[in-house]
Enzyme design. Structure first.
Site, PDB file in Angstrom:
ATOM      1  N   ASP A 221       3.706  -8.898 -20.965  1.00  0.00           N
ATOM      2  CA  ASP A 221       2.255  -8.752 -20.804  1.00  0.00           C
ATOM      3  C   ASP A 221       1.873  -9.347 -19.457  1.00  0.00           C
ATOM      4  OD1 ASP A 221      -0.692  -8.717 -21.464  1.00  0.00           O
ATOM      5  OD2 ASP A 221       0.098  -8.113 -23.411  1.00  0.00           O
ATOM      6  N   HIS A 244       2.495  -7.230 -16.750  1.00  0.00           N
ATOM      7  CA  HIS A 244       1.270  -6.467 -16.506  1.00  0.00           C
ATOM      8  C   HIS A 244       0.483  -6.996 -15.320  1.00  0.00           C
ATOM      9  CE1 HIS A 244       1.108  -4.852 -20.942  1.00  0.00           C
ATOM     10  NE2 HIS A 244       2.215  -4.535 -20.299  1.00  0.00           N
TER      11      HIS A 244
END
Length: 395
Positions: A221, A244
């Site tokens: 993430d 991310h």
């Protein structure tokens, strides 16, 4: 522009020097192994860690908790409280702290290892391994699974330095800094597979004076996520990938929400990430804001969304009744951003229809896609561009 952030950075550096002196001059050292902990990775050592902390906390002279080489099992959620500590707390970790193989023992707790209400904390070295692969597999199967615990949490604390620690395979976030003042995270190594769910590297919220320096983060993430109420934050010399990217947000979930301001992200490298530098807000009414942000000297390598403002965030078109973000974004500088995009649109500024972005500045942005200049896309964004601009500015 970032005066308070710089002051926080300098303060944290002074704290590091002070804490190092405290550690080297410690009169008392409470060794978890000497208190009964077994370095075999299977015997529960929770109570011996708590005993060492309590003894150091109660000491009238400088003291430290020492974790020697080996593997130490902490089989349930634990809180190291500094509420009654008399001096700066020092924890030196040469070994590895591991979570139980049965993820259910901690997966219903918010935090696995939590430091709470500590004024003066120095943690050095060591590894924290949450052994979360079985929980990820459970989530991937579609079965009913617990949410999972964040590995390390720093809550309601001041004057914190964490240096050289590694966090691997967290169940959820690796680290959270929440309601803290003057926190320095340096030389951090964070690792989890690209497909591990919600394993943000470092999340900062409702905190001021946080610096994240010289760290390597690869996860499933956000490498770093900045939540509401975060001010005077400095991120420098960080390598991100996989993951991310570095995200401000998501913001704007609540109607009444504190803003994010005075953030510097500089000399950061992104490799094979979903995003580079991102600001993300829910398409909901909110009093939140983002103000005074500098993204500087950023290198992109095969990044899907190198520069992204997304104010239409609404997964599955649920929980967004108004479909317009109330978060006001202003005074954001992108300076010396270069490298390669994995998609044709390398710069996307999708701002709120009701509250357009203002004061956006692009300077020396050079991003390519398949050895050609990438493209840009802007909506409801106002500002200016200067210097080299590839792709051409859409402001």
């Amino acid at each position: 522009m970032m005066t308070r952030a710089i002051m926080g950075y300098i303060f944290a550096t002074l704290c590091l020097a002070f804490f190092k002196h405290s550690a080297s001059a410690a009169v008392s050292s409470y060794n978890v192994q000497e208190l009964g902990a077994k370095a075999d990775g299977t015997t529960d050592s929770t109570k011996f860690f708590l005993s060492a902390w309590s003894l150091a906390c109660a000491s009238n002279v400088s003291a430290q908790v020492y974790v020697p080489s080996g593997k130490y099992l902490i089989s349930n959620a634990v809180v190291f409280s500094g509420r009654n500590c008399k001096r700066t707390m020092v924890m030196r970790i040469d070994g590895t702290i591991i979570a139980p193989a049965d993820y259910n023992l901690i997966a219903n707790d918010e935090i696995w290892i939590k430091f709470d209400n500590v004024n003066g904390l120095y943690i050095s070295g060591g590894t924290v391994d949450a052994q979360a692969a079985p929980l990820w597999a459970c989530k991937a199967s579609g079965n009913s699974c617990p949410t999972g615990a964040t590995s390390l949490g720093f809550y309601s604390s001041r004057n914190i330095v964490v240096s050289g620690i590694a966090s691997i395979n967290s169940q959820m976030f690796h680290m959270i800094v929440y309601k803290c003042n003057n926190t320095k995270l340096q030389g951090i190594k964070i690792s989890a597979p690209v497909d591990s769910p919600n394993t943000d590297g470092i999340h900062v919220q409702l905190s001021t004076g946080v610096s994240i320096l010289s760290s390597q983060i690869g996860t499933g993430d956000d490498c770093v996520s900045i939540g509401p109420g975060t001010t005077d934050t400095w991120i420098e010399s960080v390598s991100c990938g996989p993951g991310h990217g570095i995200s401000i947000g998501s913001l704007g979930w609540n109607l009444q929400e504190p803003g994010v301001q005075n953030l510097t992200v500089k000399t950061v490298t992104f490799r094979n990430t979903e995003n580079g530098v991102r600001i993300k807000t829910w398409a909901r009414s909110s009093t939140g804001f983002v103000n005074n942000v500098l993204f500087q000297h950023i290198s992109m390598g095969n990044v899907k969304n190198p520069i992204l403002i997304d104010q239409d965030y609404c997964p599955n078109q649920e929980n967004c009744p108004d479909k317009v973000s109330g978060v006001k974004i202003s005074n954001v500088i992108y300076q010396d951003i270069h490298g390669t995009s994995a998609t044709p649109v390398a710069l996307r500024l999708q701002c709120s229809k009701s509250f357009p972005c203002s004061g956006i500045r692009l300077q020396d942005v050079e991003l390519t896609y398949n050895n050609q200049s990438a493209t840009s896309s802007c909506a409801n964004a106002a500002g200016e561009a200067s210097g080299v601009m590839k792709p051409s500015s859409c402001l």
